[in-house]
Write a protein that holds these residues in place. Sequence first.
Motif, PDB file in Angstrom:
ATOM      1  N   GLY A  28       0.790  -1.070   0.051  1.00  0.00           N
ATOM      2  CA  GLY A  28       0.131   0.063  -0.036  1.00  0.00           C
ATOM      3  C   GLY A  28       0.735   1.209   0.096  1.00  0.00           C
ATOM      4  O   GLY A  28       0.139   2.339   0.018  1.00  0.00           O
ATOM      5  N   LYS A  29       2.123   0.987  -0.025  1.00  0.00           N
ATOM      6  CA  LYS A  29       3.039   2.081  -0.015  1.00  0.00           C
ATOM      7  C   LYS A  29       3.775   2.422  -1.244  1.00  0.00           C
ATOM      8  O   LYS A  29       4.193   1.372  -1.907  1.00  0.00           O
ATOM      9  CB  LYS A  29       3.894   2.303   1.199  1.00  0.00           C
ATOM     10  CG  LYS A  29       3.155   2.357   2.524  1.00  0.00           C
ATOM     11  CD  LYS A  29       4.175   2.509   3.497  1.00  0.00           C
ATOM     12  CE  LYS A  29       3.486   2.632   4.875  1.00  0.00           C
ATOM     13  NZ  LYS A  29       4.458   2.813   6.149  1.00  0.00           N
ATOM     14  N   GLU A  30       4.240   3.564  -1.652  1.00  0.00           N
ATOM     15  CA  GLU A  30       5.340   3.561  -2.873  1.00  0.00           C
ATOM     16  C   GLU A  30       6.693   3.231  -2.240  1.00  0.00           C
ATOM     17  O   GLU A  30       6.999   3.039  -1.341  1.00  0.00           O
ATOM     18  CB  GLU A  30       5.387   5.141  -3.281  1.00  0.00           C
ATOM     19  CG  GLU A  30       3.813   5.606  -3.993  1.00  0.00           C
ATOM     20  CD  GLU A  30       3.857   7.164  -4.556  1.00  0.00           C
ATOM     21  OE1 GLU A  30       3.181   7.576  -4.967  1.00  0.00           O
ATOM     22  OE2 GLU A  30       5.142   7.550  -4.286  1.00  0.00           O
ATOM     23  N   ARG A  31       7.299   3.047  -3.455  1.00  0.00           N
ATOM     24  CA  ARG A  31       8.624   2.592  -3.481  1.00  0.00           C
ATOM     25  C   ARG A  31       9.323   3.722  -2.634  1.00  0.00           C
ATOM     26  O   ARG A  31       9.184   4.811  -3.123  1.00  0.00           O
ATOM     27  CB  ARG A  31       9.277   2.090  -4.523  1.00  0.00           C
ATOM     28  CG  ARG A  31      10.711   1.561  -4.667  1.00  0.00           C
ATOM     29  CD  ARG A  31      11.438   1.330  -5.794  1.00  0.00           C
ATOM     30  NE  ARG A  31      10.468   0.627  -6.716  1.00  0.00           N
ATOM     31  CZ  ARG A  31      10.530   0.287  -8.087  1.00  0.00           C
ATOM     32  NH1 ARG A  31      11.729   0.470  -8.304  1.00  0.00           N
ATOM     33  NH2 ARG A  31       9.793  -0.287  -8.744  1.00  0.00           N
ATOM     34  N   GLU A  32      10.287   3.189  -1.587  1.00  0.00           N
ATOM     35  CA  GLU A  32      10.811   4.664  -0.769  1.00  0.00           C
ATOM     36  C   GLU A  32      12.319   3.957  -1.016  1.00  0.00           C
ATOM     37  O   GLU A  32      12.905   3.021  -0.748  1.00  0.00           O
ATOM     38  CB  GLU A  32      10.583   4.467   0.605  1.00  0.00           C
ATOM     39  CG  GLU A  32      11.116   5.333   1.652  1.00  0.00           C
ATOM     40  CD  GLU A  32      10.791   5.245   2.908  1.00  0.00           C
ATOM     41  OE1 GLU A  32      10.882   6.053   3.938  1.00  0.00           O
ATOM     42  OE2 GLU A  32      10.119   4.165   3.391  1.00  0.00           O
ATOM     43  N   TRP A  33      13.094   5.205  -1.424  1.00  0.00           N
ATOM     44  CA  TRP A  33      14.530   5.219  -1.210  1.00  0.00           C
ATOM     45  C   TRP A  33      14.929   5.222   0.154  1.00  0.00           C
ATOM     46  O   TRP A  33      14.260   5.956   1.210  1.00  0.00           O
ATOM     47  CB  TRP A  33      15.162   6.300  -1.920  1.00  0.00           C
ATOM     48  CG  TRP A  33      16.667   6.584  -1.683  1.00  0.00           C
ATOM     49  CD1 TRP A  33      17.607   5.952  -2.020  1.00  0.00           C
ATOM     50  CD2 TRP A  33      17.177   7.492  -0.673  1.00  0.00           C
ATOM     51  NE1 TRP A  33      18.819   6.391  -1.633  1.00  0.00           N
ATOM     52  CE2 TRP A  33      18.715   7.494  -0.679  1.00  0.00           C
ATOM     53  CE3 TRP A  33      16.626   8.506  -0.024  1.00  0.00           C
ATOM     54  CZ2 TRP A  33      19.325   8.161  -0.068  1.00  0.00           C
ATOM     55  CZ3 TRP A  33      17.561   9.300   0.740  1.00  0.00           C
ATOM     56  CH2 TRP A  33      18.786   9.281   0.639  1.00  0.00           C
TER      57      TRP A  33
END
Length: 128
Positions: free
Chosen positions: A42-47
């Motif tokens: 449910g979350k965007e890819r995160e650096w």
Amino acid sequence: QVQLVESGGGSVQAGGSLRLSCDVRELTRDWYAIGWFREAPGKEREWVSNINSDDGSTYYADSVKGRFTISKDNAKNVVYLQMNSLEPEDAAVYHCAIDIDLRPRMGANDLWNEYDYWGQGTRVTVSS
């Protein structure tokens, strides 16, 4: 072709630690940066973090700064992500990736589309 293989994921309780490894195989050229990204449902890819090849500069997302440490072993072609004081919000699949574009850039290499090769990921679960 460059291959990246992550390992070290697992299940820990909040406050615990894990060390992720990114084994970079078939690396026969210079590279600019190796980064860690994470994906949670449910979350965007995160650096999360990256380390640069030339001077070893390291960069961290604010959410992990002070808790995570990225490092590299040039002899083994392995990049590590030491994760301490883990929180339930850190639970995700962690991927490492390599950027082989040698253009000099300023600051963190935090855009996923700058990276050329990706590993399959290793899952981190943190229970409260």
